[in-house]
Design a protein around this motif. Structure first.
Motif, short mmCIF file in Angstrom:
data_model
loop_
_atom_site.label_atom_id
_atom_site.label_comp_id
_atom_site.label_asym_id
_atom_site.label_seq_id
_atom_site.Cartn_x
_atom_site.Cartn_y
_atom_site.Cartn_z
N VAL A 77 -1.17 7.24 26.42
CA VAL A 77 -0.64 7.66 25.12
C VAL A 77 -1.34 6.92 23.99
N ASP A 78 -1.45 5.61 24.11
CA ASP A 78 -2.08 4.79 23.08
C ASP A 78 -3.53 5.20 22.86
N ARG A 79 -4.22 5.54 23.94
CA ARG A 79 -5.64 5.90 23.87
C ARG A 79 -5.84 7.29 23.25
N GLU A 80 -4.98 8.23 23.60
CA GLU A 80 -5.22 9.62 23.21
C GLU A 80 -4.56 10.02 21.90
N VAL A 81 -3.49 9.35 21.52
CA VAL A 81 -2.81 9.69 20.26
C VAL A 81 -3.53 8.99 19.11
N GLU A 82 -4.07 9.78 18.21
CA GLU A 82 -4.86 9.21 17.12
C GLU A 82 -3.99 8.60 16.03
N PHE A 83 -2.85 9.21 15.79
CA PHE A 83 -1.96 8.71 14.73
C PHE A 83 -0.52 8.97 15.13
N VAL A 84 0.36 8.05 14.75
CA VAL A 84 1.78 8.20 15.07
C VAL A 84 2.62 8.09 13.81
N PHE A 85 3.55 9.00 13.66
CA PHE A 85 4.56 8.94 12.61
C PHE A 85 5.75 8.15 13.14
N ILE A 86 6.21 7.17 12.39
CA ILE A 86 7.42 6.44 12.72
C ILE A 86 8.53 7.00 11.84
N ALA A 87 9.55 7.58 12.43
CA ALA A 87 10.59 8.26 11.65
C ALA A 87 11.24 7.33 10.63
N GLU A 88 11.39 6.05 11.01
CA GLU A 88 12.01 5.09 10.10
C GLU A 88 11.09 4.70 8.94
N HIS A 89 9.82 5.06 9.03
CA HIS A 89 8.85 4.79 7.95
C HIS A 89 8.12 6.08 7.61
N PHE A 90 8.90 7.14 7.40
CA PHE A 90 8.31 8.47 7.35
C PHE A 90 7.42 8.68 6.13
N ILE A 91 7.86 8.27 4.96
CA ILE A 91 7.06 8.53 3.75
C ILE A 91 5.76 7.75 3.80
N GLU A 92 5.80 6.52 4.32
CA GLU A 92 4.57 5.75 4.50
C GLU A 92 3.66 6.43 5.51
N SER A 93 4.26 6.90 6.60
CA SER A 93 3.48 7.59 7.64
C SER A 93 2.77 8.80 7.06
N MET A 94 3.49 9.58 6.27
CA MET A 94 2.92 10.79 5.69
C MET A 94 1.78 10.47 4.72
N ALA A 95 1.96 9.39 3.94
CA ALA A 95 0.92 9.00 2.99
C ALA A 95 -0.35 8.56 3.72
N ILE A 96 -0.20 7.79 4.80
CA ILE A 96 -1.36 7.36 5.59
C ILE A 96 -2.02 8.55 6.27
N PHE A 97 -1.20 9.45 6.81
CA PHE A 97 -1.69 10.66 7.47
C PHE A 97 -2.57 11.46 6.52
N ARG A 98 -2.14 11.61 5.29
CA ARG A 98 -2.90 12.38 4.30
C ARG A 98 -4.29 11.78 4.09
N LYS A 99 -4.33 10.47 3.91
CA LYS A 99 -5.62 9.81 3.69
C LYS A 99 -6.49 9.83 4.94
N MET A 100 -5.88 9.60 6.07
CA MET A 100 -6.62 9.49 7.33
C MET A 100 -7.31 10.80 7.69
N PHE A 101 -6.63 11.93 7.42
CA PHE A 101 -7.17 13.24 7.79
C PHE A 101 -7.71 14.00 6.58
N GLN A 102 -7.82 13.31 5.44
CA GLN A 102 -8.45 13.85 4.23
C GLN A 102 -7.82 15.16 3.77
N LEU A 103 -6.49 15.16 3.73
CA LEU A 103 -5.76 16.33 3.26
C LEU A 103 -5.39 16.15 1.79
N ASP A 104 -5.02 17.24 1.15
CA ASP A 104 -4.52 17.16 -0.21
C ASP A 104 -3.08 16.66 -0.20
N TYR A 105 -2.66 16.08 -1.33
CA TYR A 105 -1.24 15.72 -1.46
C TYR A 105 -0.38 16.97 -1.27
#
Length: 411
Positions: A243-271
């Motif tokens: 799991v650790d090797r194959e999952v590129e990014f993980v959302f932590i439900a308790e830190h959801f807004i931070e997770s989403m902000a990092i996800f956006r930058k990491m995958f170069q998406l628009d806000y």
């Protein structure tokens, strides 16, 4: 340094001081308004930065909100979705994409791979996933503390009401969860798989979604048995390493807004691609009160593999966060302000109404008059994009000349 004036619920000037020279810019407001305009172009397919995504979708771990985000992204770019053919279902768990035993086969793709998977499905490894999705598909997941995840599932399914009628308290339940869930919770027929001892609801629920090999680790095995059995420990270590090797990014439900902000930058998406409202959430009730340390320890005892998975994913998230080369608080601020700006357009002042679903009382987002007439508002506020008959219709029309089949012989 950057100085924010006023509270984060309003758009205020941002003053940037650089080597004694002061310039004033409305950074937050400018970025939010730019992304708000982009959000309103949800029908536009830019053809830029198209990526293939697979979501390992844990139950009650903010995964419906995530799948809604991907649903909008996929429609914007004209991508193909993994979708069950039947209108009666929106998931294939406990099956994977590759299972041929499923009563609900996928909408066929004419031999082509799918771009997006946002449904509840069993993840069985990257190698097998690439039988149905392109190589290089970005794999990410959502997880939640198994203690609060159990409480959420327990309440969402209204299982407590059933137990209460039979004189069984929550304390009784967490002492022997499999016994009571098997006796009092009727699993849907499609989840009763012959010769495969999956136990869907209350035993290491998240690990099952991640592909825990439960034929090697029998259902009901808890912390004490694992710590006394070297074979179990080896199997769990292999599972967590994969799991650790194959999952590129993980959302932590308790830190959801931070997770989403990092996800956006990491995958170069628009806000505007990751703007969201919380959806498919149950209304809080008294049974969600804080648990005692003893109760929490009991949950960890029989959901110990989930606890290990959660700790491993927390470490992964922490490593990603510590390596950031940008101001995460600023990213979070922009996203929160954009969500607020969109809610002002799309939702009524009270934002949601309470409905009684098949399981429990849930919050249903309530669109304003303007939101009712805006496709972008409709999409961001939907209970979950993949619930929609319209998405199945899009997929079926795209592949209307295909023969219904499942492209690979499952294990």
């Amino acid at each position: 340094m950057v100085l924010f004036i006023g509270n984060t619920g309003t758009y205020e000037d941002v003053t940037e001081i650089v080597f004694g020279n002061t310039t004033t810019r409305n950074l937050a407001k400018t970025e939010v308004e730019s992304e708000f305009k982009s959000f309103l172009q949800c029908e536009k397919s830019t053809g830029e930065n198209i990526q293939n995504f697979y979501l390992i979708k844990s139950y009650k771990a903010a995964s419906s909100t995530l799948s809604n985000v991907l649903y909008r992204y996929g429609l914007k770019h004209g991508l193909s979705f993994v979708e069950p053919y039947s209108l009666k279902t929106n998931q294939i768990f406990p099956f994977s994409h590759l299972d041929t035993v499923s009563k609900y086969p996928l909408i066929p793709s004419c031999g082509k791979t799918y771009n997006l998977s946002t449904i509840h499905s069993r993840y069985e490894g990257k190698e097998l996933l690439e039988k149905t999705m392109p190589k290089g598909t970005r794999i990410f997941a959502s997880v939640r503390n198994p203690i609060s995840q159990l409480q959420s599932s327990y309440n969402y399914l209204r299982f407590g009401d059933t137990l209460k009628k039979n004189g069984i308290t929550f304390d009784h339940f967490i002492e022997s969860p499999l016994e009571y869930s098997r006796k009092y919770l009727d699993f849907p027929n499609e989840m009763k798989v012959q010769n495969r001892p999956l136990n869907l609801v209350f035993w290491n629920q998240q690990s099952q979604v991640f592909g825990l090999y439960d034929y090697k680790i029998p259902a009901g095995v808890g912390r004490k048995q694992i710590l006394e059995n070297v074979i179990y420990q080896q199997e769990i270590d292999k599972f967590l390493e994969r799991v650790d090797r194959e999952v590129e990014f993980v959302f932590i439900a308790e830190h959801f807004i931070e997770s989403m902000a990092i996800f956006r930058k990491m995958f170069q998406l628009d806000y505007s691609d990751v703007a969201h409202f919380q959806i498919n959430s149950a209304v809080k009730n008294n049974s969600k009160d804080e648990l005692t340390e003893q109760q929490q320890d009991l949950i960890i005892e029989w959901s110990y593999i989930d606890w290990l998975l959660y700790q491993r994913m927390l470490d992964k998230f922490g490593s990603i966060k510590s390596s950031l080369k940008y101001d995460l608080s600023h990213e979070v601020d922009i996203l929160e302000r954009l969500n607020s700006r969109i809610s002002q357009l799309c939702l009524t002042s009270r934002q949601y109404k309470t409905l009684k679903s098949a399981f429990c009382q849930v919050r249903k987002l309530e669109l304003s008059e303007e939101g009712e007439n805006n496709v972008c508002c409709q999409r961001i506020a939907e209970g979950e994009g993949i619930f929609n008959k319209s998405l199945k219709d899009i997929m079926k029309k795209r592949f209307d000349n295909c023969t219904l089949h499942i492209p690979y012989t499952g294990i």
